[in-house]
Design an enzyme around this catalytic site. Structure first.
Site, PDB file in Angstrom:
ATOM      1  N   ARG A   1       0.842  -1.194   0.000  1.00 32.81           N
ATOM      2  CA  ARG A   1       0.000   0.000   0.000  1.00 32.81           C
ATOM      3  C   ARG A   1       0.874   1.239   0.000  1.00 32.81           C
ATOM      4  O   ARG A   1       1.956   1.260   0.577  1.00 32.81           O
ATOM      5  CB  ARG A   1      -0.858   0.038   1.274  1.00 32.81           C
ATOM      6  CG  ARG A   1      -2.230  -0.572   1.111  1.00 32.81           C
ATOM      7  CD  ARG A   1      -3.090  -0.349   2.333  1.00 32.81           C
ATOM      8  NE  ARG A   1      -2.459  -0.742   3.560  1.00 32.81           N
ATOM      9  CZ  ARG A   1      -1.957   0.097   4.463  1.00 32.81           C
ATOM     10  NH1 ARG A   1      -2.062   1.397   4.306  1.00 32.81           N
ATOM     11  NH2 ARG A   1      -1.379  -0.354   5.550  1.00 32.81           N
TER      12      ARG A   1
ATOM     13  N   TYR B   1      -2.051  -3.493  -6.488  1.00 33.02           N
ATOM     14  CA  TYR B   1      -1.709  -4.233  -5.278  1.00 33.02           C
ATOM     15  C   TYR B   1      -2.721  -4.092  -4.150  1.00 33.02           C
ATOM     16  O   TYR B   1      -3.096  -2.985  -3.760  1.00 33.02           O
ATOM     17  CB  TYR B   1      -0.339  -3.800  -4.746  1.00 33.02           C
ATOM     18  CG  TYR B   1       0.171  -4.800  -3.738  1.00 33.02           C
ATOM     19  CD1 TYR B   1       0.863  -5.927  -4.145  1.00 33.02           C
ATOM     20  CD2 TYR B   1      -0.111  -4.653  -2.391  1.00 33.02           C
ATOM     21  CE1 TYR B   1       1.280  -6.886  -3.232  1.00 33.02           C
ATOM     22  CE2 TYR B   1       0.301  -5.602  -1.472  1.00 33.02           C
ATOM     23  CZ  TYR B   1       0.994  -6.712  -1.898  1.00 33.02           C
ATOM     24  OH  TYR B   1       1.393  -7.660  -0.999  1.00 33.02           O
TER      25      TYR B   1
ATOM     26  N   LYS C   1      -9.732  -1.851   2.145  1.00 31.09           N
ATOM     27  CA  LYS C   1      -9.416  -0.666   2.939  1.00 31.09           C
ATOM     28  C   LYS C   1     -10.229   0.549   2.495  1.00 31.09           C
ATOM     29  O   LYS C   1     -10.649   1.360   3.312  1.00 31.09           O
ATOM     30  CB  LYS C   1      -7.925  -0.348   2.841  1.00 31.09           C
ATOM     31  CG  LYS C   1      -7.013  -1.506   3.164  1.00 31.09           C
ATOM     32  CD  LYS C   1      -7.212  -2.024   4.559  1.00 31.09           C
ATOM     33  CE  LYS C   1      -6.186  -3.125   4.842  1.00 31.09           C
ATOM     34  NZ  LYS C   1      -6.236  -3.580   6.212  1.00 31.09           N
TER      35      LYS C   1
ATOM     36  N   HIS D   1     -10.286  -1.707  11.964  1.00 33.15           N
ATOM     37  CA  HIS D   1      -9.215  -2.565  11.426  1.00 33.15           C
ATOM     38  C   HIS D   1      -8.930  -3.666  12.451  1.00 33.15           C
ATOM     39  O   HIS D   1      -7.917  -3.625  13.148  1.00 33.15           O
ATOM     40  CB  HIS D   1      -7.980  -1.687  11.184  1.00 33.15           C
ATOM     41  CG  HIS D   1      -6.862  -2.349  10.435  1.00 33.15           C
ATOM     42  ND1 HIS D   1      -5.556  -1.903  10.486  1.00 33.15           N
ATOM     43  CD2 HIS D   1      -6.843  -3.412   9.594  1.00 33.15           C
ATOM     44  CE1 HIS D   1      -4.794  -2.664   9.717  1.00 33.15           C
ATOM     45  NE2 HIS D   1      -5.541  -3.595   9.175  1.00 33.15           N
TER      46      HIS D   1
ATOM     47  N   SER E   1      -0.897  -2.878  10.366  1.00 25.85           N
ATOM     48  CA  SER E   1      -0.582  -3.788   9.276  1.00 25.85           C
ATOM     49  C   SER E   1       0.650  -4.631   9.593  1.00 25.85           C
ATOM     50  O   SER E   1       1.656  -4.113  10.079  1.00 25.85           O
ATOM     51  CB  SER E   1      -0.336  -2.985   7.998  1.00 25.85           C
ATOM     52  OG  SER E   1      -1.479  -2.206   7.722  1.00 25.85           O
TER      53      SER E   1
ATOM     54  N   CYS F   1       1.127  -6.838  11.896  1.00 28.15           N
ATOM     55  CA  CYS F   1       1.445  -6.964  13.320  1.00 28.15           C
ATOM     56  C   CYS F   1       0.720  -8.142  13.971  1.00 28.15           C
ATOM     57  O   CYS F   1       0.619  -8.201  15.196  1.00 28.15           O
ATOM     58  CB  CYS F   1       1.123  -5.669  14.050  1.00 28.15           C
ATOM     59  SG  CYS F   1       2.260  -4.345  13.595  1.00 28.15           S
TER      60      CYS F   1
ATOM     61  N   ASP G   1      -9.163  -9.124   9.489  1.00 24.55           N
ATOM     62  CA  ASP G   1      -8.652  -7.779   9.173  1.00 24.55           C
ATOM     63  C   ASP G   1      -9.630  -6.643   9.471  1.00 24.55           C
ATOM     64  O   ASP G   1      -9.210  -5.556   9.822  1.00 24.55           O
ATOM     65  CB  ASP G   1      -8.234  -7.721   7.700  1.00 24.55           C
ATOM     66  CG  ASP G   1      -7.292  -6.564   7.376  1.00 24.55           C
ATOM     67  OD1 ASP G   1      -6.273  -6.410   8.078  1.00 24.55           O
ATOM     68  OD2 ASP G   1      -7.578  -5.796   6.442  1.00 24.55           O
TER      69      ASP G   1
ATOM     70  N   ARG H   1       2.178 -12.248  -0.127  1.00 25.80           N
ATOM     71  CA  ARG H   1       0.905 -12.594   0.526  1.00 25.80           C
ATOM     72  C   ARG H   1       0.219 -13.793  -0.102  1.00 25.80           C
ATOM     73  O   ARG H   1       0.519 -14.180  -1.230  1.00 25.80           O
ATOM     74  CB  ARG H   1      -0.028 -11.382   0.478  1.00 25.80           C
ATOM     75  CG  ARG H   1       0.536 -10.228   1.322  1.00 25.80           C
ATOM     76  CD  ARG H   1      -0.498  -9.258   1.754  1.00 25.80           C
ATOM     77  NE  ARG H   1       0.095  -8.271   2.652  1.00 25.80           N
ATOM     78  CZ  ARG H   1      -0.437  -7.922   3.821  1.00 25.80           C
ATOM     79  NH1 ARG H   1      -1.563  -8.453   4.228  1.00 25.80           N
ATOM     80  NH2 ARG H   1       0.151  -7.022   4.579  1.00 25.80           N
TER      81      ARG H   1
HETATM   82  P1  GTP Z   1      -2.094  -7.137   7.637  1.00 32.60           P
HETATM   83  O1  GTP Z   1      -2.672  -8.173   6.738  1.00 32.60           O
HETATM   84  O2  GTP Z   1      -1.044  -6.316   6.981  1.00 32.60           O
HETATM   85  O3  GTP Z   1      -3.133  -6.277   8.261  1.00 32.60           O
HETATM   86  O4  GTP Z   1      -1.248  -7.935   8.788  1.00 32.60           O
HETATM   87  P2  GTP Z   1      -1.697  -8.774  10.075  1.00 32.60           P
HETATM   88  O5  GTP Z   1      -1.910  -7.840  11.221  1.00 32.60           O
HETATM   89  O6  GTP Z   1      -2.795  -9.711   9.756  1.00 32.60           O
HETATM   90  O7  GTP Z   1      -0.346  -9.599  10.420  1.00 32.60           O
HETATM   91  P3  GTP Z   1       0.022 -11.156  10.230  1.00 32.60           P
HETATM   92  O8  GTP Z   1      -0.726 -12.043  11.174  1.00 32.60           O
HETATM   93  O9  GTP Z   1      -0.064 -11.481   8.800  1.00 32.60           O
HETATM   94  O10 GTP Z   1       1.529 -11.152  10.709  1.00 32.60           O
HETATM   95  C1  GTP Z   1       2.509 -10.324  10.128  1.00 32.60           C
HETATM   96  C2  GTP Z   1       3.897 -10.813  10.468  1.00 32.60           C
HETATM   97  O11 GTP Z   1       4.073 -10.885  11.875  1.00 32.60           O
HETATM   98  C3  GTP Z   1       4.180 -12.215   9.931  1.00 32.60           C
HETATM   99  O12 GTP Z   1       5.491 -12.243   9.451  1.00 32.60           O
HETATM  100  C4  GTP Z   1       4.016 -13.095  11.133  1.00 32.60           C
HETATM  101  O13 GTP Z   1       4.799 -14.256  11.045  1.00 32.60           O
HETATM  102  C5  GTP Z   1       4.464 -12.186  12.283  1.00 32.60           C
HETATM  103  N1  GTP Z   1       3.753 -12.512  13.540  1.00 32.60           N
HETATM  104  C6  GTP Z   1       2.423 -12.709  13.695  1.00 32.60           C
HETATM  105  N2  GTP Z   1       2.128 -13.022  14.978  1.00 32.60           N
HETATM  106  C7  GTP Z   1       3.300 -13.019  15.658  1.00 32.60           C
HETATM  107  C8  GTP Z   1       3.655 -13.266  17.033  1.00 32.60           C
HETATM  108  O14 GTP Z   1       2.824 -13.560  17.886  1.00 32.60           O
HETATM  109  N3  GTP Z   1       4.978 -13.146  17.345  1.00 32.60           N
HETATM  110  C9  GTP Z   1       5.925 -12.828  16.418  1.00 32.60           C
HETATM  111  N4  GTP Z   1       7.181 -12.731  16.819  1.00 32.60           N
HETATM  112  N5  GTP Z   1       5.626 -12.597  15.119  1.00 32.60           N
HETATM  113  C10 GTP Z   1       4.336 -12.683  14.742  1.00 32.60           C
HETATM  114  C1  SPV Z   2      -2.811  -3.872   5.555  1.00 26.58           C
HETATM  115  O1  SPV Z   2      -1.836  -3.257   5.089  1.00 26.58           O
HETATM  116  O2  SPV Z   2      -3.339  -3.559   6.653  1.00 26.58           O
HETATM  117  C2  SPV Z   2      -3.352  -5.042   4.834  1.00 26.58           C
HETATM  118  C3  SPV Z   2      -2.808  -5.342   3.509  1.00 26.58           C
HETATM  119  O3  SPV Z   2      -4.257  -5.694   5.323  1.00 26.58           O
HETATM  120  S1  SPV Z   2      -3.537  -4.361   2.269  1.00 26.58           S
HETATM  121  O4  SPV Z   2      -4.785  -5.007   1.853  1.00 26.58           O
HETATM  122  O5  SPV Z   2      -2.605  -4.297   1.131  1.00 26.58           O
HETATM  123  O6  SPV Z   2      -3.833  -3.048   2.773  1.00 26.58           O
HETATM  124 MN    MN Z   3      -4.749  -5.089   7.473  1.00 29.65          MN
END
Ligand code: GTP
Ligand code: SPV
Ligand code: MN
Length: 586
Positions: free
Chosen positions: A67, A195, A204, A224, A246, A248, A273, A364
């Site tokens: 993004r 993307y 979003k 979110h 994002s 996290c 999400d 992704r």
């Molecule tokens: P968006 O789709 O961007 O909104 O991200 P999200 O908040 O859904 O994050 P996601 O669960 O995809 O995790 C993002 C990154 O953080 C990945 O590389 C995971 O492996 C890592 N991660 C997720 N949970 C944990 C955790 O509990 N501990 C650690 N150390 N890393 C984590």
């Molecule tokens: C984020 O960035 O919070 C996502 C990925 O969930 S995107 O859909 O590209 O915004």
């Molecule tokens: Mn997100």
């Protein structure tokens, strides 16, 4: 007589001049034809049919991998309504400037019309959008992420009630990339990117930026947030929603394989999400997941960190910018300890080995929600699920403890408003920079953030049985720079404490920032973690927090007189409580 939808599609076609217009029905046959087109275009390949049936890999333009917040605008009539945290462009200027880019942008291409639902077909909270796009990748992605085609057209009927979204890849030049929102018109324009959140306009753009504006007008919330159900040994399921910025950890938490399964604590996935929430007839806050699929971060995912995700993405999945093995299987950093031989990187080149990541850090998977092994039986419940806890969180190498509970709704809103996190690869720009990201909505709140805080406070006064508000941090680091907490499935130990607090149990110590679990309050059986690390994870350092409170105060100044006085008061109270602790200790 053309319907309003037909008239809008005609207008879009007049502007962009495609060679043909195709209305998408969302069928499997149509999806297969799209994939054929994608493969013919050369940036998409089919993956191993035996091990990853019906899966594809799409390699996006190397300049178009995340993004882009710097070219995302709220085009409200008045600048002050977009507020200090959004980019703003006047609607007329935006229409002129970006309208010129849309002029003839689809020449020689097909324009796809994608009607879609945000929300389960039968829910009163569900809204309709229509995206026109010249990207077949967007079409196949929308087919997973939303409910598209006939089902949405039926809901539009003859009424003029849909959010139109005009999308074109344009020339993919970042200089000519814009993501525009016209909140008064409920209109989205996006050009120059294919993307994720820039191009899948239901996500979003609609479900957060436009929907947050609608939600304030109509008295609900568009957040979110992931949504999960935590089952306890008695079989009772308690629902929680969590807002992390994002990349996290939302998808991972929503699809977590609980480390406490054997003792009867299981996690059920509702959404990963976005949550749309409103007060239900019983005075509780009810949430639906407006989406139908998950667009998850690939790197870091493996059979240990998240077996549910690994299982879910084995079929009918679109991978974007991952690496591929010699047997045409997807691969990314962290999937296996060692990179397999014969790897092609995310751009299809022979992998440079350890020198640079083979998969893009923001690579992704796009997977249908019902493929999640632990999808909740209530994930499409028209009424939504009742939320008992709201959890804020972010990446904080220091300062923020593993978990704490706010003292009240108002204090919880302050905790959310003062949130900060280190930036990730989900956004174009520098990674690891700490920034304040209120409620994980910094890039997604479609109006003045001060008014958004006021709306949160107002919702708390309105809801008869509001959820309790917590804050978590899985990312605190020790002096060696390593994460102190194992994370992933072990996070259920924190959820269990949250559940106990919701039920009026769970031991806690009151600190200046809120309630922190006592040493014995967290279930740590079967976990190898040193007492020193646990101590550090739960530590509230008064000096660190004095600094934090000061920074929050400075951040709040941005909002001027639109900052609700309650938050200024909460900030002052935090400072007072910290001073008190310092003086009694000193
Ligand atoms: P968006 O789709 O961007 O909104 O991200 P999200 O908040 O859904 O994050 P996601 O669960 O995809 O995790 C993002 C990154 O953080 C990945 O590389 C995971 O492996 C890592 N991660 C997720 N949970 C944990 C955790 O509990 N501990 C650690 N150390 N890393 C984590
Ligand atoms: C984020 O960035 O919070 C996502 C990925 O969930 S995107 O859909 O590209 O915004
Ligand atoms: Mn997100």
């Amino acid at each position: 007589m053309a319907t309003p939808l037909e008239a809008w599609v005609e207008e879009a076609a007049r502007r962009t001049r495609p060679k043909e217009v195709v209305w998408c029905d969302g069928s499997e046959g149509e999806a297969q034809r799209m994939v054929e087109r994608l493969v013919a275009e050369g940036r998409t390949i089919r993956l191993n049919e035996n091990t990853y049936p019906n899966c594809i890999l799409h390699r996006s333009d190397p300049s178009d991998v995340a993004r882009t917040e710097q070219v995302t605008f709220i085009c409200s009539r008045r600048k002050e309504d977009a507020g200090p945290t959004n980019n703003w462009m006047a609607p007329e200027e935006a229409k002129q400037k970006v309208g010129a880019l849309f002029q003839g942008a689809m020449t020689g291409r097909t324009m796809y019309v994608v009607p879609y639902l945000m929300g389960p077909a039968e829910s009163a909270m569900t809204r309709v959008g229509v995206e026109v796009t010249d990207s077949p990748y967007v079409v196949v992605s929308m087919r997973i992420m939303a409910r598209i085609g006939k089902i949405a057209l039926e809901r539009i009927g003859k009424a003029n009630d849909f959010v139109p979204g005009l999308h074109s890849l344009g020339d993919l030049n970042p200089e000519r990339r814009f993501v525009l929102h016209f909140p008064e018109e409920k209109l989205i324009w996006s050009i120059g990117s294919g993307y994720g959140g820039n191009a899948l306009l239901g996500k979003k753009c609609f479900a957060l930026r436009i929907a947050s504006w609608m939600a304030r007008e109509e008295g609900w919330m568009a957040e979110h947030m992931l949504i999960l159900g935590l089952e306890d040994p008695s079989g009772k399921v308690t629902y929680m929603a969590a807002a992390f910025p994002s990349a996290c950890g939302k998808t991972n938490m929503a699809m977590m394989v609980s480390a406490l399964e054997d003792s009867g604590y299981r996690v059920w996935t509702v959404g990963d999400d976005i949550a749309w929430m409103q007060e239900g007839p019983d005075g509780q806050l009810y949430a639906i997941n407006p989406e139908a699929g998950f667009f998850g971060v690939a790197p870091g995912t493996n059979d240990l960190t998240n077996p549910n995700v690994m299982e879910a993405v084995k079929r009918n999945t679109i991978f974007t910018n991952v690496a591929t093995t010699a047997s045409r299987e997807p691969w990314w950093e962290g999937m296996t300890p060692q990179a397999p031989p014969g790897l092609l990187d995310w751009q299809g080149r022979v992998s440079a080995g350890a020198k640079s990541p083979a998969a893009h850090p923001n690579s992704r998977y796009t997977v249908p929600a019902q493929q999640a092994p632990r999808i909740s039986p209530h994930w499409e419940d028209p009424a939504g699920v009742p939320i008992s806890a709201i959890i804020f969180g972010g990446r904080r190498a220091r300062v923020a403890p593993l978990v704490y509970e706010s003292l009240s709704w108002q204090h919880g809103v302050f905790v959310g408003a003062g949130m900060a996190s280190e930036t990730t690869a989900a956004i174009t720009g520098e990674v690891g920079v700490r920034r304040r990201d209120p409620m994980a909505m910094l890039p997604f709140c479609g109006y003045h953030m001060g008014d958004y805080f006021r709306h949160w406070l107002e919702m708390g006064r309105r809801i008869a049985r509001p959820p309790k508000i917590f804050h978590v941090n899985w990312f605190r680091k020790g002096s060696n720079g390593q994460f102190l907490w194992p994370g992933f499935g072990e996070n259920v130990r924190v959820l269990k404490w949250i559940l106990e607090r919701v039920n009026g149990k769970g031991q806690a110590e009151e600190t200046p920032i809120g309630f922190v679990p006592t040493k014995r309050a967290l279930t740590l059986d079967g976990l190898q973690i040193s007492p020193e690390n646990m101590e550090e994870l739960l530590r509230v350092d008064a000096a660190d927090w004095q600094k934090e409170a000061g920074e929050i105060g400075t951040f709040f100044k941005k909002f001027g007189d639109r900052l609700p006085p309650e938050l200024r008061e909460e900030q002052a109270h935090l400072t007072e409580r910290l001073n008190l602790v310092a003086s009694t200790k000193g």
